[in-house]
Design a protein around this motif. Structure first.
Motif, PDB file in Angstrom:
ATOM      1  N   SER A 267       0.820  -1.299  -0.084  1.00 52.30           N
ATOM      2  CA  SER A 267       0.041  -0.049   0.023  1.00 52.30           C
ATOM      3  C   SER A 267       0.894   1.145  -0.024  1.00 52.30           C
ATOM      4  O   SER A 267       1.625   1.308   0.964  1.00 52.30           O
ATOM      5  N   SER A 268       0.857   2.006  -1.056  1.00 50.82           N
ATOM      6  CA  SER A 268       1.741   3.238  -1.134  1.00 50.82           C
ATOM      7  C   SER A 268       1.231   4.490  -1.760  1.00 50.82           C
ATOM      8  O   SER A 268       1.781   5.226  -2.194  1.00 50.82           O
ATOM      9  N   PRO A 269       0.113   5.025  -1.105  1.00 51.25           N
ATOM     10  CA  PRO A 269      -0.453   6.176  -1.446  1.00 51.25           C
ATOM     11  C   PRO A 269       0.515   7.171  -0.573  1.00 51.25           C
ATOM     12  O   PRO A 269       0.953   6.947   0.512  1.00 51.25           O
ATOM     13  N   PRO A 270       0.736   8.468  -0.975  1.00 49.41           N
ATOM     14  CA  PRO A 270       0.262   9.082  -2.311  1.00 49.41           C
ATOM     15  C   PRO A 270       1.275   8.680  -3.322  1.00 49.41           C
ATOM     16  O   PRO A 270       1.308   9.517  -4.552  1.00 49.41           O
ATOM     17  N   ALA A 271       2.341   7.741  -3.023  1.00 39.29           N
ATOM     18  CA  ALA A 271       3.371   7.744  -4.057  1.00 39.29           C
ATOM     19  C   ALA A 271       2.974   7.209  -5.416  1.00 39.29           C
ATOM     20  O   ALA A 271       1.785   6.567  -5.494  1.00 39.29           O
ATOM     21  N   GLN A 272       3.725   7.609  -6.396  1.00 35.28           N
ATOM     22  CA  GLN A 272       3.419   6.893  -7.905  1.00 35.28           C
ATOM     23  C   GLN A 272       4.083   5.645  -7.637  1.00 35.28           C
ATOM     24  O   GLN A 272       5.292   5.475  -7.518  1.00 35.28           O
ATOM     25  N   SER A 273       3.511   4.476  -8.018  1.00 39.09           N
ATOM     26  CA  SER A 273       3.968   2.900  -7.923  1.00 39.09           C
ATOM     27  C   SER A 273       4.032   2.584  -9.068  1.00 39.09           C
ATOM     28  O   SER A 273       3.197   2.276 -10.212  1.00 39.09           O
ATOM     29  N   PHE A 274       5.076   1.760  -9.314  1.00 41.34           N
ATOM     30  CA  PHE A 274       5.688   0.872 -10.631  1.00 41.34           C
ATOM     31  C   PHE A 274       5.906  -0.447 -10.325  1.00 41.34           C
ATOM     32  O   PHE A 274       6.791  -0.500  -9.525  1.00 41.34           O
ATOM     33  N   SER A 275       5.285  -1.646 -11.205  1.00 43.56           N
ATOM     34  CA  SER A 275       5.898  -2.722 -11.077  1.00 43.56           C
ATOM     35  C   SER A 275       7.168  -3.152 -11.940  1.00 43.56           C
ATOM     36  O   SER A 275       7.324  -2.431 -13.074  1.00 43.56           O
ATOM     37  N   VAL A 276       8.035  -3.754 -11.081  1.00 43.99           N
ATOM     38  CA  VAL A 276       9.404  -3.740 -11.898  1.00 43.99           C
ATOM     39  C   VAL A 276       9.613  -5.325 -11.890  1.00 43.99           C
ATOM     40  O   VAL A 276       9.038  -6.211 -10.960  1.00 43.99           O
ATOM     41  N   ARG A 277      10.666  -5.846 -12.868  1.00 45.69           N
ATOM     42  CA  ARG A 277      10.789  -7.354 -12.758  1.00 45.69           C
ATOM     43  C   ARG A 277      12.247  -7.587 -12.772  1.00 45.69           C
ATOM     44  O   ARG A 277      13.096  -6.805 -13.414  1.00 45.69           O
ATOM     45  N   ARG A 278      12.791  -8.574 -12.105  1.00 40.96           N
ATOM     46  CA  ARG A 278      14.207  -8.787 -11.982  1.00 40.96           C
ATOM     47  C   ARG A 278      14.309 -10.151 -12.798  1.00 40.96           C
ATOM     48  O   ARG A 278      13.664 -11.216 -12.504  1.00 40.96           O
ATOM     49  N   THR A 279      15.340 -10.136 -13.630  1.00 44.88           N
ATOM     50  CA  THR A 279      15.640 -11.399 -14.346  1.00 44.88           C
ATOM     51  C   THR A 279      17.483 -11.456 -14.427  1.00 44.88           C
ATOM     52  O   THR A 279      18.035 -10.597 -14.039  1.00 44.88           O
ATOM     53  N   LEU A 280      17.832 -12.684 -14.415  1.00 47.46           N
ATOM     54  CA  LEU A 280      19.172 -12.935 -14.742  1.00 47.46           C
ATOM     55  C   LEU A 280      19.753 -12.698 -16.105  1.00 47.46           C
ATOM     56  O   LEU A 280      18.969 -12.862 -16.901  1.00 47.46           O
ATOM     57  N   ALA A 281      21.023 -12.272 -16.233  1.00 45.47           N
ATOM     58  CA  ALA A 281      21.290 -11.876 -17.426  1.00 45.47           C
ATOM     59  C   ALA A 281      21.681 -13.187 -18.089  1.00 45.47           C
ATOM     60  O   ALA A 281      22.065 -14.203 -17.667  1.00 45.47           O
TER      61      ALA A 281
END
Length: 331
Positions: A206-220
């Motif tokens: 829960s992150s109001p009022p911040a702008q929230s973005f989904s990120v993804r981690r992968t191996l090189a």
């Protein structure tokens, strides 16, 4: 022993079980200390030091390696490609030196800090470390006056450094059981005012009022040895692999390797920021030994053939657009 205790605490913090309830009264003391410290800064008894350029603090409110260093890497690389001249400051956690210093690619990780050394090698931008981040920032700007934005790797709770933008990172654990240390994993109460949140796709945050973005981690796709030679992860499939990780959540790295189709005959979990001076018996050099990129500089002193696997953080372009807009507007 320390690594085992860390893992038991991390597991216990996922829910409000017996251990959490036993420690909950202590967390009230921690909350009182946090509140008192915040009040000292809010009423001007303690001062936050402002630097001559905008400061972006990238950190987390949850203990145990939520992904702030990959986020710092991604932000630094984006800013450089966008025409900014970034520098990075850090405490250099785990280093044996106490002075403030510039980090160079040839540094011993025990002198510079493993994460700070990784940031310097990957980004190529100036990196300075100091216990007081403001001191690191001032030294960096004096040495590299063309730098026009600073990224602080960790430090959301380091109120002595004034900041223009705050970015909070969450991994798949989200906020855990939602309680403060030591009953839970939170370094400070959440939610709290912040500019941006980067979180794993399945994290409950829960992150109001911040702008929230989904990120993804992968191996090189490729791992690298100390001499710079590369080996594709796909080429390691079907072989008996030993994986080693001295990070907060080693099992996350091991799981990512398995997801790439690698067979882990053995996995060695060491404490976060371990100095690697007392390594367990490692396999013969003819068998593949895989480690995290953060651990590589320390492991390569013993096994230069070890394969370091870089981690890539996939960040939505919308986040960088909003970050650039905030910086351009004077934050």
């Amino acid at each position: 022993m320390r690594g085992g205790l860390e893992r038991r605490l991390l597991e216990g913090w996922r829910r409000r079980g017996v251990l959490a309830w036993v420690l909950w009264p202590v967390s009230l003391v921690y909350w009182a200390l946090l509140t008192f410290k915040g009040a000292l800064y809010r009423f001007g008894v303690l001062k936050s030091e402002r630097l001559a350029v905008p400061v972006i603090v990238v950190g987390n409110v949850i203990v145990g390696g939520a992904g702030k260093t990959p986020a710092t890497l991604a932000i630094a690389e984006h800013l450089r490609e966008s025409g900014w001249r970034p520098g990075i400051i850090s405490r250099g956690y785990g280093r044996r030196t106490v002075d403030y210093r510039e980090v160079t690619p040839a540094d011993d990780p025990l002198d510079a800090g493993d994460e700070a050394l990784l940031l310097r090698r990957r980004t190529g931008v100036p990196v300075f470390v100091a216990a007081r981040r403001a001191q690191a920032g001032k030294a960096l700007l004096a040495t590299y006056p063309s730098v026009n934005v600073l990224i602080c790797d960790d430090g959301l709770q380091h109120l002595a450094l004034a900041r223009d933008v705050e970015v909070c990172v969450f991994d798949a654990r989200g906020v855990g059981n939602g309680w403060l240390l030591p009953a839970g994993p939170l370094r400070e109460p959440w939610p709290r005012p912040i500019d941006f949140v980067l979180h794993a796709p399945d994290a409950l945050v829960s992150s109001p009022p911040a702008q929230s973005f989904s990120v993804r981690r992968t191996l090189a796709a490729n791992a690298v040895r100390a001499d710079g030679t590369q080996v594709s992860l796909a080429g390691l499939r079907g072989k008996s692999i030993t994986a080693l990780a001295g990070i907060a959540q080693p099992e996350a790295f091991f799981s990512m390797l398995r997801a790439e189709g690698l067979t882990l005959a053995r996995s060695i979990a060491l404490p976060d920021h371990d100095d690697f001076d007392d390594l367990p018996t490692l396999p013969d050099a003819k068998n593949p030994l895989v480690c995290t990129e953060k651990d590589a500089a320390k492991l390569w002193r013993h096994r230069p053939d070890a394969l370091a696997v870089p981690l890539t953080l996939h960040v939505p372009g919308a986040f960088f657009d909003e970050l650039s807009a905030k910086l351009s507007s004077g934050a």
